[in-house]
Design an enzyme around this catalytic site. Sequence first.
Site, PDB file in Angstrom:
ATOM      1  N   ASP A  72       9.033  63.654  68.410  1.00 19.38           N
ATOM      2  CA  ASP A  72       7.899  64.415  69.132  1.00 19.38           C
ATOM      3  C   ASP A  72       8.360  64.822  70.513  1.00 19.38           C
ATOM      4  O   ASP A  72       7.809  65.732  71.179  1.00 19.38           O
ATOM      5  CB  ASP A  72       6.705  63.461  69.375  1.00 19.38           C
ATOM      6  CG  ASP A  72       7.017  62.438  70.295  1.00 19.38           C
ATOM      7  OD1 ASP A  72       8.073  61.917  70.249  1.00 19.38           O
ATOM      8  OD2 ASP A  72       6.172  61.431  70.451  1.00 19.38           O
ATOM      9  N   ASP A 111       8.357  61.926  63.489  1.00 16.60           N
ATOM     10  CA  ASP A 111       7.717  61.301  64.544  1.00 16.60           C
ATOM     11  C   ASP A 111       6.240  61.404  64.520  1.00 16.60           C
ATOM     12  O   ASP A 111       5.923  62.680  64.782  1.00 16.60           O
ATOM     13  CB  ASP A 111       8.434  61.733  65.933  1.00 16.60           C
ATOM     14  CG  ASP A 111       8.722  60.596  66.753  1.00 16.60           C
ATOM     15  OD1 ASP A 111       8.201  59.439  66.475  1.00 16.60           O
ATOM     16  OD2 ASP A 111       9.559  60.814  67.859  1.00 16.60           O
ATOM     17  N   GLU A 143       5.349  54.535  67.704  1.00 19.02           N
ATOM     18  CA  GLU A 143       5.991  53.874  68.893  1.00 19.02           C
ATOM     19  C   GLU A 143       5.066  52.671  69.252  1.00 19.02           C
ATOM     20  O   GLU A 143       3.805  52.704  68.840  1.00 19.02           O
ATOM     21  CB  GLU A 143       5.732  54.815  70.007  1.00 19.02           C
ATOM     22  CG  GLU A 143       6.793  56.129  70.186  1.00 19.02           C
ATOM     23  CD  GLU A 143       6.942  56.799  71.522  1.00 19.02           C
ATOM     24  OE1 GLU A 143       6.282  56.385  72.370  1.00 19.02           O
ATOM     25  OE2 GLU A 143       7.258  57.858  71.405  1.00 19.02           O
ATOM     26  N   GLU A 211      14.704  51.709  73.182  1.00 20.15           N
ATOM     27  CA  GLU A 211      14.877  52.846  74.249  1.00 20.15           C
ATOM     28  C   GLU A 211      14.838  52.384  75.586  1.00 20.15           C
ATOM     29  O   GLU A 211      14.024  51.600  75.947  1.00 20.15           O
ATOM     30  CB  GLU A 211      13.979  54.106  73.933  1.00 20.15           C
ATOM     31  CG  GLU A 211      14.318  55.262  75.127  1.00 20.15           C
ATOM     32  CD  GLU A 211      13.347  56.361  74.593  1.00 20.15           C
ATOM     33  OE1 GLU A 211      13.442  57.208  75.440  1.00 20.15           O
ATOM     34  OE2 GLU A 211      12.667  56.420  73.678  1.00 20.15           O
TER      35      GLU A 211
END
Length: 343
Positions: A72, A111, A143, A211
């Site tokens: 994304d 995503d 996420e 991340e």
Amino acid sequence: MLRQVARRLMSNMPENTVYGGPKPQSPSRRVTLTHLRQKHRRGEPITVVTAYDYPSAVHIDSAGIDVCLVGDSAAMVVHGHDTTLPISIDQMLVHCRAVARGASRPLLVGDLPFGSYESSSSQAVDTAVRFLKEGGMDAIKLEGGAPSRITAAKAIVEAGIAVMGHVGLTPQAISVLGGFRPQGKTVTSAVKVVETALALQEAGCFSVVLECVPAPVAAAATSALQIPTIGIGAGQFCSGQVLVYHDLLGMLQHPHHAKVTPKFCKQFGHVGDAINKALSEYKQEVENRSFPGAAHTPYRISANDVDGFLNELQKMGLNEAATAAAAAAENVETAGRPSEDTC
């Protein structure tokens, strides 16, 4: 023995397969979750690149990259937004389909964009199904580790769709994170990263992206998990690494991209400089009329047809056009003649 031979001759199915597949992997075949698990067990790093279109997918495919993530982050890299939030499902599906047409080997992961899976497990499953049916993806990524995200991941896995988790800095959550800030820098935050990764594993995720977390936190999460971790700004102790195609190639030189290119990204090339140089040369050659020359004007019309064409133009009263066409024909003919110095 004869019965076994006869049964084999009556079938075109390879032996030792179930309904003809999956077949043994080779470098030219699609990477599967089984392939990734085998690499993980052998301690071989997994390579992942984020890409958004057909040309980049072709390059990723030919380079032998294991996983192509259609991220994304296209909202920022391709569409020029400052965050990933604005991109829609339909926009993501366009990117997914383009990548799927270009990449025949890597595992393809799409995503799920912000707003497409948070409301309910039903919404999450419906969106994930679209990414496989309409986008041509093999798996999806979502996420975060809030209870609702864990529930969504579990529901998607139970629907028969492979899920990659994502913890640490989760760009879709910048509203609550206060911007693009690294995570895991305090004891509480570091423990949360590991706990969230474990919860995603428990929900059935086949891998987790880590991340922007410190290397010791990523190492701890990688050790605690039985599934691969994919690091991005998380140090060398993950099971694999991911970078964005445009970032690692050094493709983008515009101030907007300088603003959004992360500090952890190594530029393995300087493609942007080459692009700028090529565009400048093109502009110069167009302006001085050296392009296109004879070598790039390949289509010919015979001398007889030129004469006929000029006559027709004159009959139409287009004398200036006829003069222009005659001059062009003479120019092309002259350019095509061998030089007197040519042997």
